[in-house]
Design a protein around this motif. Structure first.
Motif, PDB file in Angstrom:
ATOM      1  N   ILE A 232       0.840  -1.196   0.000  1.00 24.69           N
ATOM      2  CA  ILE A 232       0.000   0.000   0.000  1.00 24.69           C
ATOM      3  C   ILE A 232       0.873   1.243   0.000  1.00 24.69           C
ATOM      4  O   ILE A 232       1.622   1.500   0.941  1.00 24.69           O
ATOM      5  N   THR A 233       0.745   2.002  -1.072  1.00 24.07           N
ATOM      6  CA  THR A 233       1.492   3.245  -1.199  1.00 24.07           C
ATOM      7  C   THR A 233       0.623   4.376  -0.652  1.00 24.07           C
ATOM      8  O   THR A 233      -0.444   4.668  -1.189  1.00 24.07           O
ATOM      9  N   HIS A 347      -7.065   2.756  -3.711  1.00 24.13           N
ATOM     10  CA  HIS A 347      -6.254   2.375  -4.886  1.00 24.13           C
ATOM     11  C   HIS A 347      -6.982   1.365  -5.772  1.00 24.13           C
ATOM     12  O   HIS A 347      -6.824   1.384  -6.990  1.00 24.13           O
ATOM     13  N   VAL A 348      -7.759   0.470  -5.175  1.00 22.83           N
ATOM     14  CA  VAL A 348      -8.509  -0.487  -6.001  1.00 22.83           C
ATOM     15  C   VAL A 348      -9.466   0.285  -6.902  1.00 22.83           C
ATOM     16  O   VAL A 348      -9.549   0.046  -8.113  1.00 22.83           O
ATOM     17  N   SER A 349     -10.175   1.233  -6.321  1.00 19.99           N
ATOM     18  CA  SER A 349     -11.143   2.005  -7.111  1.00 19.99           C
ATOM     19  C   SER A 349     -10.473   2.876  -8.159  1.00 19.99           C
ATOM     20  O   SER A 349     -10.865   2.859  -9.322  1.00 19.99           O
ATOM     21  N   GLU A 350      -9.459   3.639  -7.722  1.00 16.53           N
ATOM     22  CA  GLU A 350      -8.925   4.686  -8.598  1.00 16.53           C
ATOM     23  C   GLU A 350      -7.698   4.251  -9.388  1.00 16.53           C
ATOM     24  O   GLU A 350      -7.637   4.480 -10.594  1.00 16.53           O
ATOM     25  N   THR A 351      -6.731   3.653  -8.714  1.00 17.08           N
ATOM     26  CA  THR A 351      -5.486   3.338  -9.426  1.00 17.08           C
ATOM     27  C   THR A 351      -5.676   2.122 -10.318  1.00 17.08           C
ATOM     28  O   THR A 351      -5.211   2.089 -11.451  1.00 17.08           O
ATOM     29  N   LEU A 352      -6.387   1.102  -9.806  1.00 16.12           N
ATOM     30  CA  LEU A 352      -6.706  -0.055 -10.652  1.00 16.12           C
ATOM     31  C   LEU A 352      -7.927   0.229 -11.528  1.00 16.12           C
ATOM     32  O   LEU A 352      -8.295  -0.584 -12.365  1.00 16.12           O
ATOM     33  N   ASP A 353      -8.553   1.360 -11.260  1.00 21.44           N
ATOM     34  CA  ASP A 353      -9.704   1.795 -12.043  1.00 21.44           C
ATOM     35  C   ASP A 353     -10.842   0.771 -12.012  1.00 21.44           C
ATOM     36  O   ASP A 353     -11.428   0.425 -13.031  1.00 21.44           O
ATOM     37  N   ARG A 354     -11.126   0.254 -10.822  1.00 25.90           N
ATOM     38  CA  ARG A 354     -12.245  -0.671 -10.658  1.00 25.90           C
ATOM     39  C   ARG A 354     -13.193  -0.174  -9.559  1.00 25.90           C
ATOM     40  O   ARG A 354     -13.366  -0.836  -8.530  1.00 25.90           O
ATOM     41  N   PRO A 355     -13.821   1.005  -9.767  1.00 27.17           N
ATOM     42  CA  PRO A 355     -14.720   1.557  -8.742  1.00 27.17           C
ATOM     43  C   PRO A 355     -15.929   0.668  -8.489  1.00 27.17           C
ATOM     44  O   PRO A 355     -16.610   0.804  -7.473  1.00 27.17           O
ATOM     45  N   ASP A 356     -16.177  -0.281  -9.410  1.00 28.29           N
ATOM     46  CA  ASP A 356     -17.329  -1.174  -9.284  1.00 28.29           C
ATOM     47  C   ASP A 356     -17.022  -2.400  -8.425  1.00 28.29           C
ATOM     48  O   ASP A 356     -17.927  -3.146  -8.062  1.00 28.29           O
TER      49      ASP A 356
END
Ligand code: PNW
Length: 457
Positions: A232-233, A347-356
């Motif tokens: 986790i950054t 980061h899952v939502s935004e950096t990996l781009d998976r807000p769903d």
């Protein structure tokens, strides 16, 4: 919201793993796992501790489930031991092994506790280590899928929350190494970094084939998750520049770019591949499609994080070393970084781009120097402080609308902490290993109150 209230649907839970708590390693047809073999060797675990008896949960599960019920959790994450189900790793199914988990699940359900089963938490069958070096071989992925088929076809009527593999980087990159004897079983020295990366690639294939097997044989609709321990950054400050830097840093971390990216996006991160060069694993045609299966949620095991700040370099970020004296819990790697939970979710939502994609905190907790007082209590205020600070940042993520659905404390009880043996205690229930007496710690009572009020108290 200042009351730290959680939504009514939030899932409160606790987690364990088979080899760390069960004991009974020779019973009902179970054969050795790599951890039995590894921990029996001199110099591998502290005090040469093994999981042969551990918490004797195999015989005491009813009492342990009563403690879960009194705690108020409605969700329990545990793991199923491959070498109980298919003792030779491949081939005949041992129905007595199935029976144990069947009884466990029935007992959980009788207390209205939902089982969340991890199909692999590091205890590979020794037979497959002897046959082909376990994760060094691509065959391991198909053998895993066959084991999954055996489990899900028999228990899938009552378990509908499945987690494939726990922390791929821990049982590959900490188990196979070039320069030193690895700290985790099977503890194999290999010749090249590429071979190490090949082991985690095979584990990713096992995840993909495992997902396909679950969907193919589950008798009822079910939910599938991968449990990972991403690095986790955490932005040092929440300035726009530092936040941007923390996002830039995320795919560079090998556990992120090399595990979570292929599983969630279908590609190893380009940042990681550039770093690896010739050390990258061989990837066959179709592998990434196999690995990139649709999953219903992502499980995050988060204990700590790394602080990042903006920098004028090619990566657009800089990792900051913890200063001397920075507070840590009772493990050398367990620096206290409460915001790591919030940033992991974000980061899952935004950096990996998976807000769903729904997220669970599938492990969070700490080791502390717990002692039983003269009056027979365990007052672990430092653990309460740790958990409280971390949970507040989960609440922040909920409050900001990120899809975090639940939280599992690691661990329900003290247990076999891998190479640290029984020397390190992560439980909210104390285990007296001489008598197997269970003593709920102060943190257990505190957590029970959080669950009862559905907020951080
Ligand atoms: C996790 N590190 O392992 C595992 O899933 C658990 O089985 C284990 O008991 C728990 O965390 C506490 O250690 C980790 O070196 C092992 O950063 C090592 C690390 C992190 C997690």
């Amino acid at each position: 919201m200042s009351s730290y209230q959680f939504p009514e649907t939030f899932e409160w839970g606790a987690a364990t793993a088979a080899y760390q708590i069960e004991g009974a390693v020779k019973e009902d047809g179970r054969k050795p796992s790599v951890w039995d073999t590894f921990s029996a060797k001199r110099g591998r675990t502290l005090n040469r501790d093994t999981g042969a008896i551990a918490c004797d949960h195999y015989h005491r599960y009813e009492q342990d489930i009563q403690l879960m019920a009194a705690l108020g959790i409605k969700h329990y994450r545990f793991s199923i031991s491959w070498c109980r189900i298919i003792p030779d790793g491949r081939g005949a199914v041992n129905e007595a092994g199935i029976d144990f988990y069947s009884r466990l699940v029935d007992c959980l359900r009788s207390y209205d506790i939902t089982p969340h089963a991890t199909l692999f938490h590091w205890d590979s069958p020794q037979a497959l280590e002897d046959r082909y070096g376990s994760w060094q071989s691509r065959e391991m992925a198909q053998d895993f899928a066959d084991y999954v088929t055996a489990v899900v076809s028999r228990l899938g009527d009552r378990i509908t929350n499945w987690m494939t593999l726990n922390e791929i980087s821990c049982f590959t990159h900490m188990s196979y190494d070039v320069n030193q004897t690895p700290k985790h079983a099977p503890g194999t020295r290999v010749k090249s970094k590429k071979q190490v990366w090949q082991t985690s690639h095979h584990a990713l294939l096992a995840h993909g084939l495992g997902c396909q097997a679950i969907r193919a044989v589950s008798p009822v609709p079910c939910l599938i998750s991968l449990v990972d321990n991403p690095g986790i950054t955490v932005p040092l400050t929440e300035s726009a520049d530092d936040i941007e830097a923390a996002k830039n840093a995320f795919p560079y971390h090998c556990g992120n770019g090399g595990i979570i990216y292929p599983a969630i996006t279908g590609e190893y991160s380009s940042q990681l591949l550039d770093q690896l060069g010739n050390d990258a694993p061989d990837i066959q045609v179709g592998d990434l499609d196999t690995i990139h299966q649709p999953i219903d949620s992502l499980g995050l095991n988060i204990y700590t994080g790394a602080y990042i700040r903006a920098a004028n370099n090619s990566q657009g970020c800089e990792w900051i070393d913890f200063p001397k004296g920075y507070p840590a819990m009772h493990m050398p790697w367990l620096q206290i970084v409460p915001e790591s939970l919030y940033w992991g979710i974000r980061h899952v939502s935004e950096t990996l781009d998976r807000p769903d994609l729904p997220v669970y905190i599938t492990e969070n907790g700490c080791a502390a120097q717990d002692e039983v007082t003269r009056s027979g209590e365990v007052i672990d205020s430092d653990r309460i402080l740790y958990l409280r600070q971390y949970l507040k940042t989960v609440h922040r993520a909920v409050d900001e609308g990120y899809p975090v659905r639940g939280y599992f404390v690691w661990s329900l009880m003290d247990n076999f902490e891998w190479s640290w043996g029984f020397d390190r205690r992560f439980g909210i229930i104390y285990i007296d290993y001489r008598t197997q007496k269970r003593i709920p710690k102060a943190s257990y009572h505190w957590y029970a109150e959080c669950i009862r009020q559905n907020r951080v108290v």
